[in-house]
Design a protein around this motif. Structure first.
Motif, PDB file in Angstrom:
ATOM      1  N   ASN A 287       0.807  -1.221   0.000  1.00  0.00           N
ATOM      2  CA  ASN A 287       0.000   0.000   0.000  1.00  0.00           C
ATOM      3  C   ASN A 287       0.848   1.283   0.000  1.00  0.00           C
ATOM      4  N   PRO A 288       1.859   1.353  -0.856  1.00  0.00           N
ATOM      5  CA  PRO A 288       2.718   2.542  -0.862  1.00  0.00           C
ATOM      6  C   PRO A 288       1.950   3.781  -1.333  1.00  0.00           C
ATOM      7  N   ARG A 289       2.000   4.829  -0.535  1.00  0.00           N
ATOM      8  CA  ARG A 289       1.221   6.026  -0.818  1.00  0.00           C
ATOM      9  C   ARG A 289       1.958   6.970  -1.772  1.00  0.00           C
ATOM     10  N   ILE A 290       1.215   7.463  -2.748  1.00  0.00           N
ATOM     11  CA  ILE A 290       1.735   8.510  -3.630  1.00  0.00           C
ATOM     12  C   ILE A 290       1.621   9.846  -2.897  1.00  0.00           C
ATOM     13  N   PHE A 291       0.414  10.139  -2.416  1.00  0.00           N
ATOM     14  CA  PHE A 291       0.208  11.251  -1.490  1.00  0.00           C
ATOM     15  C   PHE A 291      -1.013  10.927  -0.649  1.00  0.00           C
TER      16      PHE A 291
ATOM     17  N   TYR B 100      -1.100   2.189  -4.012  1.00  0.00           N
ATOM     18  CA  TYR B 100      -1.276   0.920  -4.710  1.00  0.00           C
ATOM     19  C   TYR B 100      -1.492  -0.163  -3.664  1.00  0.00           C
ATOM     20  N   GLU B 101      -2.559  -0.937  -3.822  1.00  0.00           N
ATOM     21  CA  GLU B 101      -2.882  -1.959  -2.837  1.00  0.00           C
ATOM     22  C   GLU B 101      -2.004  -3.196  -3.028  1.00  0.00           C
ATOM     23  N   THR B 102      -2.192  -4.192  -2.172  1.00  0.00           N
ATOM     24  CA  THR B 102      -1.340  -5.380  -2.198  1.00  0.00           C
ATOM     25  C   THR B 102      -1.443  -6.152  -3.506  1.00  0.00           C
ATOM     26  N   SER B 103      -2.548  -5.992  -4.218  1.00  0.00           N
ATOM     27  CA  SER B 103      -2.692  -6.666  -5.511  1.00  0.00           C
ATOM     28  C   SER B 103      -2.103  -5.843  -6.654  1.00  0.00           C
TER      29      SER B 103
ATOM     30  N   VAL C  75      -2.653  -2.722  -7.809  1.00  0.00           N
ATOM     31  CA  VAL C  75      -3.464  -1.816  -8.624  1.00  0.00           C
ATOM     32  C   VAL C  75      -3.708  -0.541  -7.828  1.00  0.00           C
ATOM     33  N   LEU C  76      -3.854   0.565  -8.548  1.00  0.00           N
ATOM     34  CA  LEU C  76      -4.066   1.848  -7.905  1.00  0.00           C
ATOM     35  C   LEU C  76      -5.377   1.845  -7.129  1.00  0.00           C
ATOM     36  N   GLN C  77      -5.333   2.316  -5.893  1.00  0.00           N
ATOM     37  CA  GLN C  77      -6.559   2.457  -5.116  1.00  0.00           C
ATOM     38  C   GLN C  77      -6.646   3.892  -4.594  1.00  0.00           C
ATOM     39  N   VAL C  78      -7.854   4.364  -4.486  1.00  0.00           N
ATOM     40  CA  VAL C  78      -8.103   5.737  -4.087  1.00  0.00           C
ATOM     41  C   VAL C  78      -9.137   5.738  -2.972  1.00  0.00           C
ATOM     42  N   HIS C  79      -8.908   6.564  -1.962  1.00  0.00           N
ATOM     43  CA  HIS C  79      -9.841   6.650  -0.844  1.00  0.00           C
ATOM     44  C   HIS C  79     -10.292   8.093  -0.675  1.00  0.00           C
ATOM     45  N   PHE C  80     -11.608   8.265  -0.625  1.00  0.00           N
ATOM     46  CA  PHE C  80     -12.219   9.555  -0.350  1.00  0.00           C
ATOM     47  C   PHE C  80     -12.897   9.472   1.011  1.00  0.00           C
ATOM     48  N   ASN C  81     -12.508  10.339   1.927  1.00  0.00           N
ATOM     49  CA  ASN C  81     -13.177  10.400   3.221  1.00  0.00           C
ATOM     50  C   ASN C  81     -13.207   9.051   3.917  1.00  0.00           C
ATOM     51  N   GLY C  82     -12.087   8.299   3.818  1.00  0.00           N
ATOM     52  CA  GLY C  82     -12.003   7.035   4.519  1.00  0.00           C
ATOM     53  C   GLY C  82     -12.785   5.905   3.881  1.00  0.00           C
ATOM     54  N   GLN C  83     -13.187   6.063   2.627  1.00  0.00           N
ATOM     55  CA  GLN C  83     -13.915   5.009   1.943  1.00  0.00           C
ATOM     56  C   GLN C  83     -13.263   4.742   0.590  1.00  0.00           C
ATOM     57  N   SER C  84     -13.292   3.473   0.179  1.00  0.00           N
ATOM     58  CA  SER C  84     -12.727   3.132  -1.125  1.00  0.00           C
ATOM     59  C   SER C  84     -13.602   3.715  -2.228  1.00  0.00           C
TER      60      SER C  84
ATOM     61  N   THR D  60      -8.565  -1.032 -13.812  1.00  0.00           N
ATOM     62  CA  THR D  60      -7.637  -0.559 -12.795  1.00  0.00           C
ATOM     63  C   THR D  60      -6.261  -0.268 -13.394  1.00  0.00           C
ATOM     64  N   LEU D  61      -5.535   0.583 -12.726  1.00  0.00           N
ATOM     65  CA  LEU D  61      -4.204   0.985 -13.166  1.00  0.00           C
ATOM     66  C   LEU D  61      -3.176   0.185 -12.380  1.00  0.00           C
ATOM     67  N   ALA D  62      -2.393  -0.627 -13.064  1.00  0.00           N
ATOM     68  CA  ALA D  62      -1.459  -1.531 -12.399  1.00  0.00           C
ATOM     69  C   ALA D  62      -0.174  -0.812 -12.014  1.00  0.00           C
ATOM     70  N   TYR D  63       0.513  -1.361 -11.001  1.00  0.00           N
ATOM     71  CA  TYR D  63       1.824  -0.843 -10.592  1.00  0.00           C
ATOM     72  C   TYR D  63       2.799  -1.109 -11.733  1.00  0.00           C
ATOM     73  N   ASP D  64       3.355  -0.072 -12.281  1.00  0.00           N
ATOM     74  CA  ASP D  64       4.118  -0.161 -13.528  1.00  0.00           C
ATOM     75  C   ASP D  64       5.364   0.701 -13.394  1.00  0.00           C
ATOM     76  N   THR D  65       6.539   0.099 -13.492  1.00  0.00           N
ATOM     77  CA  THR D  65       7.788   0.839 -13.331  1.00  0.00           C
ATOM     78  C   THR D  65       8.340   1.368 -14.664  1.00  0.00           C
ATOM     79  N   GLN D  66       7.570   1.251 -15.732  1.00  0.00           N
ATOM     80  CA  GLN D  66       8.046   1.669 -17.049  1.00  0.00           C
ATOM     81  C   GLN D  66       7.516   3.028 -17.479  1.00  0.00           C
ATOM     82  N   ASN D  67       6.273   3.328 -17.126  1.00  0.00           N
ATOM     83  CA  ASN D  67       5.620   4.536 -17.624  1.00  0.00           C
ATOM     84  C   ASN D  67       5.564   5.641 -16.578  1.00  0.00           C
ATOM     85  N   ILE D  68       5.475   6.871 -17.061  1.00  0.00           N
ATOM     86  CA  ILE D  68       5.243   8.029 -16.213  1.00  0.00           C
ATOM     87  C   ILE D  68       3.758   8.377 -16.306  1.00  0.00           C
TER      88      ILE D  68
END
Length: 218
Positions: free
Chosen positions: A46-50, A66-69, A71-80, A87-95
């Protein structure tokens, strides 16, 4: 007045220790955040971007990670968020450039799509935005990303523009805010490092080593 070299990007020198920058900015109801980043080697779940401070499930917490699977996850007001596209996958190639608004998150680059939406109250956090973490003391959910810029708007008004930079006086890496002319840097155990631009650019007071034939003064 300090001098700063504007950089191509900054990233945590080590992704395994607490490395974060507290922007000091607390979102309001009209806040929008644009962030350009690239994923580096994933070293934490779950590494946070911000994020605002706190666990993602806390009322008032906003988070992009990014969650353990992987893919990008977003939380608004403590809810998914409710995903509206693939979904947007964890990708070390693209900006990627994402745009986080009150009730949705969109991908601006490399393509333009809406990633997710939320029908609740949106921004309700009372804590400031942290970059690469959720606070200055928790090594869990440490983000390991290259940051190319972050812009914060209130409505359509740009209130902060964070550009990767290095303070020349002490070689401290962080963000130079072109709006307020302040410099933000990590006060954590971990620090940031970065990459210089092919053609150097500077901000703040003139660099005593500035050479007009090889550099641009911002």
């Amino acid at each position: 007045m300090q001098s700063y070299e504007l950089l191509e990007e900054i990233h945590p020198a080590s992704g395994t220790v607490v490395t974060s920058i507290n922007t000091g900015y607390t979102p309001i109801s009209t806040t929008n955040i644009e962030c350009r980043y690239k994923c580096l080697k994933k070293v934490k779940d779950n590494p946070r971007i911000f994020s605002s401070s706190g666990a993602w499930s806390n009322a008032g917490t906003i988070a992009v990670d990014y969650e353990t699977s992987n893919v990008l996850q977003v939380h608004f007001n403590g809810q998914s968020a409710t995903w509206t596209t693939s979904t947007l996958a964890y990708d070390t190639q693209n900006i990627y450039t994402i745009y986080y608004s009150r009730n949705s998150v969109s991908l601006l680059e490399p393509e333009q799509i809406t990633l997710c939406s939320y029908s609740g109250s949106g921004w309700t956090t009372s804590t400031p935005i942290y970059i690469a973490q959720r606070n200055n003391s928790d090594a869990n959910e440490q983000g390991n990303y290259s940051y190319y810029y972050m812009k914060i708007y209130e409505g359509n008004t740009l209130v902060h523009e964070y550009k990767p930079a290095k303070r020349i006086s002490d070689n401290k890496y962080g963000f130079y805010d072109t709006v307020t002319e302040n410099f933000l840097y990590a006060t954590t155990t971990g620090q940031f490092t970065g990459t210089s631009k092919e053609t150097p650019e500077y901000a703040g007071s003139p660099n005593p080593n500035y050479n007009k034939t090889t550099a641009i003064y911002y």
